[in-house]
Design a protein around this motif. Structure first.
Motif, PDB file in Angstrom:
ATOM      1  N   VAL A 187       0.820  -1.217   0.000  1.00 26.53           N
ATOM      2  CA  VAL A 187       0.000   0.000   0.000  1.00 26.53           C
ATOM      3  C   VAL A 187       0.852   1.264   0.000  1.00 26.53           C
ATOM      4  CG1 VAL A 187      -2.016  -1.007   1.132  1.00 26.53           C
ATOM      5  CG2 VAL A 187      -0.168  -0.053   2.527  1.00 26.53           C
ATOM      6  N   ASN A 188       0.180   2.336  -0.372  1.00 28.47           N
ATOM      7  CA  ASN A 188       0.885   3.599  -0.489  1.00 28.47           C
ATOM      8  C   ASN A 188       0.788   4.415   0.801  1.00 28.47           C
ATOM      9  OD1 ASN A 188       2.435   5.320  -1.827  1.00 28.47           O
ATOM     10  ND2 ASN A 188       0.898   5.974  -3.328  1.00 28.47           N
ATOM     11  N   LEU A 189       1.558   4.028   1.786  1.00 29.36           N
ATOM     12  CA  LEU A 189       1.593   4.775   3.045  1.00 29.36           C
ATOM     13  C   LEU A 189       3.031   5.241   3.248  1.00 29.36           C
ATOM     14  CD1 LEU A 189      -0.365   2.524   5.580  1.00 29.36           C
ATOM     15  CD2 LEU A 189      -1.028   4.798   4.785  1.00 29.36           C
ATOM     16  N   GLN A 190       3.252   6.005   4.287  1.00 30.26           N
ATOM     17  CA  GLN A 190       4.610   6.471   4.559  1.00 30.26           C
ATOM     18  C   GLN A 190       4.956   6.215   6.018  1.00 30.26           C
ATOM     19  OE1 GLN A 190       5.860  10.243   3.009  1.00 30.26           O
ATOM     20  NE2 GLN A 190       7.851   9.371   3.483  1.00 30.26           N
ATOM     21  N   LEU A 225       6.362  -4.261   7.177  1.00 28.23           N
ATOM     22  CA  LEU A 225       5.029  -4.833   7.347  1.00 28.23           C
ATOM     23  C   LEU A 225       4.271  -4.020   8.406  1.00 28.23           C
ATOM     24  CD1 LEU A 225       3.430  -7.207   6.180  1.00 28.23           C
ATOM     25  CD2 LEU A 225       4.090  -8.536   8.193  1.00 28.23           C
ATOM     26  N   HIS A 226       3.199  -3.370   7.967  1.00 29.48           N
ATOM     27  CA  HIS A 226       2.421  -2.508   8.857  1.00 29.48           C
ATOM     28  C   HIS A 226       0.946  -2.837   8.664  1.00 29.48           C
ATOM     29  CE1 HIS A 226       1.357   1.047  11.133  1.00 29.48           C
ATOM     30  NE2 HIS A 226       0.540   1.415  10.165  1.00 29.48           N
ATOM     31  N   ASP A 227       0.277  -3.219   9.757  1.00 29.11           N
ATOM     32  CA  ASP A 227      -1.128  -3.653   9.661  1.00 29.11           C
ATOM     33  C   ASP A 227      -1.301  -4.712   8.569  1.00 29.11           C
ATOM     34  OD1 ASP A 227      -1.901  -2.022  11.666  1.00 29.11           O
ATOM     35  OD2 ASP A 227      -2.616  -0.408  10.356  1.00 29.11           O
ATOM     36  N   ASN A 228      -0.392  -5.634   8.528  1.00 29.99           N
ATOM     37  CA  ASN A 228      -0.423  -6.708   7.539  1.00 29.99           C
ATOM     38  C   ASN A 228      -0.423  -6.243   6.085  1.00 29.99           C
ATOM     39  OD1 ASN A 228      -0.095  -9.473   7.390  1.00 29.99           O
ATOM     40  ND2 ASN A 228      -2.284  -9.820   6.984  1.00 29.99           N
ATOM     41  N   GLN A 229       0.258  -5.133   5.853  1.00 32.55           N
ATOM     42  CA  GLN A 229       0.436  -4.637   4.476  1.00 32.55           C
ATOM     43  C   GLN A 229       1.901  -4.213   4.316  1.00 32.55           C
ATOM     44  OE1 GLN A 229      -2.310  -1.396   4.952  1.00 32.55           O
ATOM     45  NE2 GLN A 229      -3.913  -2.457   3.823  1.00 32.55           N
ATOM     46  N   TRP A 230       2.429  -4.402   3.134  1.00 31.09           N
ATOM     47  CA  TRP A 230       3.799  -3.928   2.893  1.00 31.09           C
ATOM     48  C   TRP A 230       3.777  -2.447   2.571  1.00 31.09           C
ATOM     49  CZ3 TRP A 230       7.419  -6.675   4.752  1.00 31.09           C
ATOM     50  CH2 TRP A 230       7.414  -8.073   4.678  1.00 31.09           C
ATOM     51  N   VAL A 231       4.623  -1.701   3.268  1.00 35.51           N
ATOM     52  CA  VAL A 231       4.741  -0.260   3.029  1.00 35.51           C
ATOM     53  C   VAL A 231       6.165   0.015   2.558  1.00 35.51           C
ATOM     54  CG1 VAL A 231       4.747   1.993   4.173  1.00 35.51           C
ATOM     55  CG2 VAL A 231       3.013   0.285   4.796  1.00 35.51           C
ATOM     56  N   ASN A 232       6.304   0.692   1.419  1.00 39.43           N
ATOM     57  CA  ASN A 232       7.640   1.037   0.923  1.00 39.43           C
ATOM     58  C   ASN A 232       8.265   2.136   1.769  1.00 39.43           C
ATOM     59  OD1 ASN A 232       7.837  -0.652  -1.399  1.00 39.43           O
ATOM     60  ND2 ASN A 232       6.307   0.668  -2.380  1.00 39.43           N
ATOM     61  N   VAL A 233       9.515   1.955   2.142  1.00 38.42           N
ATOM     62  CA  VAL A 233      10.223   3.043   2.824  1.00 38.42           C
ATOM     63  C   VAL A 233      10.865   3.891   1.726  1.00 38.42           C
ATOM     64  CG1 VAL A 233      11.991   3.640   4.507  1.00 38.42           C
ATOM     65  CG2 VAL A 233      10.664   1.549   4.805  1.00 38.42           C
TER      66      VAL A 233
END
Ligand code: OGA
Ligand code: NI
Length: 371
Positions: free
Chosen positions: A57-60, A259-267
């Protein structure tokens, strides 16, 4: 371990040995002109088929500025709150405005690149498996234990808790830039340990002085060569870090995911930022208040990608015991983990492949995992 067949079919053990004996790592494989990914690096079918189950997902990850940290108490309190939030909810954050000159970071990445891109013979001399030396080159420390090898090579530099690192052991091509970098990043580690201590409600010196978190450390300088089939392998398997804290510098290529809230987040790569993450031992001593979360590195068609991870490793001796900090436990919040020494902790870490979780092993009896 692996597939061992002698009837002419695939023999994993043999492939691993042949790779190991080249002593030139994954970069050596790529330099040999191979245009496919050798089987030993290909992730098992069951793992690949589950890949889509965890979305990207697109989070930061939180970004924390250290601007004004020394001049103003209100600013410092605000930063402590941000560190608390990030360590509890994410286990990861990026630090900007840290005051380390950009040039030091750029030269560091360039120096690591020069080391890995030099002639194979220079690296072969430092290639090491099993024996622990203060400066060593290797690829896949868990080569004979993992189900699939990772697409990366590493130059590791170690400072034991009770000794010194002789700069002359560092290869000349990167010696000066690495020593400059270490000076700076250790100062940053002091600041981060103070912020984390305060975020735990402890006196600022606690993690550094009482726990000796940055007394011993390892600086792992990774090189991820371009990969002809990135969907088949990983640069670094999903894992959590066997450290108190990890401070990472990455170049502009990208590939690190959390892995954040069972989603991969790109650093997102930010050439001016450090990526900081809580390691397993900090999760343990904080009694699960801070989270040591899974992360991994994907590979790229283009590359190489370069990163440098400083693992703060604490006091590795039978004498010093670690466990949940007394001030952080109570009747309502009993210790989740037992006490142990770090020699045992790291021995256990290297006895299993990187992607096998390790925290449960140190759980207190009444928190033992029921299978
Ligand atoms: C590690 C790690 C990430 C990276 O070395 O433990 O997670 O970007 N590295 O290289
Ligand atoms: Ni890691």
């Amino acid at each position: 371990m692996g597939e061992i067949r002698s009837n002419g079919e695939y023999n994993r053990e043999k492939e691993l040995k042949a790779f190991d004996e080249t002593k030139t790592g994954v970069k050596g494989v790529v330099d040999s002109g191979l245009k496919t990914v050798p089987r030993m690096f290909i992730r098992p079918e069951d793992e690949l088929s589950k890949e889509h189950e965890i979305p990207c997902v697109n989070l930061q990850v939180p970004v924390i500025s250290l601007q004004g940290i020394e001049s103003n108490k209100d600013v410092r309190d605000k930063i402590v709150k941000q560190v608390l939030y990030a360590s509890e909810k994410w286990g990861f954050f990026q630090v900007v405005d840290h005051g380390i000159p950009f040039e030091v970071l750029e030269k560091m990445l360039q120096g690591i690149r020069l080391f890995h891109e030099q002639d194979g013979d220079a690296k072969k001399m430092l290639y090491c498996r099993d024996i622990v030396k203060s400066v060593m080159f290797d690829s896949n420390y868990d080569l004979y234990k993992s189900r699939a090898a990772n697409w990366r090579d590493t130059l590791a530099i170690m400072k034991p808790y009770n000794g010194f690192l002789d700069p002359y052991e560092i290869p000349e091509v990167c010696r000066d830039v690495i020593t400059d970098y270490i000076d700076e990043v250790l100062k940053l580690s002091d600041i981060l340990l103070e912020l984390l201590s305060m975020a735990l409600g402890l006196k600022p010196s606690y993690l550094k002085e009482e726990m000796g978190c940055n007394k011993g450390w390892v600086l792992s300088n990774h090189y991820y060569p371009p990969c002809p089939a990135p969907e088949l392998t990983l640069g670094t398997s999903k894992h959590s870090d066997p450290s108190f804290l990890t401070i990472l510098l990455q170049d502009r290529v990208g590939g690190l995911q959390v892995l954040h809230d069972n989603q991969w987040v790109n650093v997102q790569p930010n050439p001016n930022a450090f990526v900081v993450n809580v390691g397993d031992i900090l999760q343990i001593i904080s009694n699960d208040k801070f989270k040591s979360v899974y992360h991994r590195v994907t590979t790229n068609l283009v590359g190489p990608r370069i990163s440098s991870a400083l693992f703060l490793k604490g006091v590795e001796s039978t004498e010093k015991l670690y466990g949940p900090i007394k001030e952080l436990v109570s009747e309502d919040n009993p210790p989740v983990y037992k006490e142990f020494n770090l020699l045992d902790f790291y021995t256990y870490f290297v006895s299993r492949p990187l992607n096998v979780p390790g925290l449960d092993h140190f759980k207190a009896e009444n928190h033992a995992v029921v299978n």
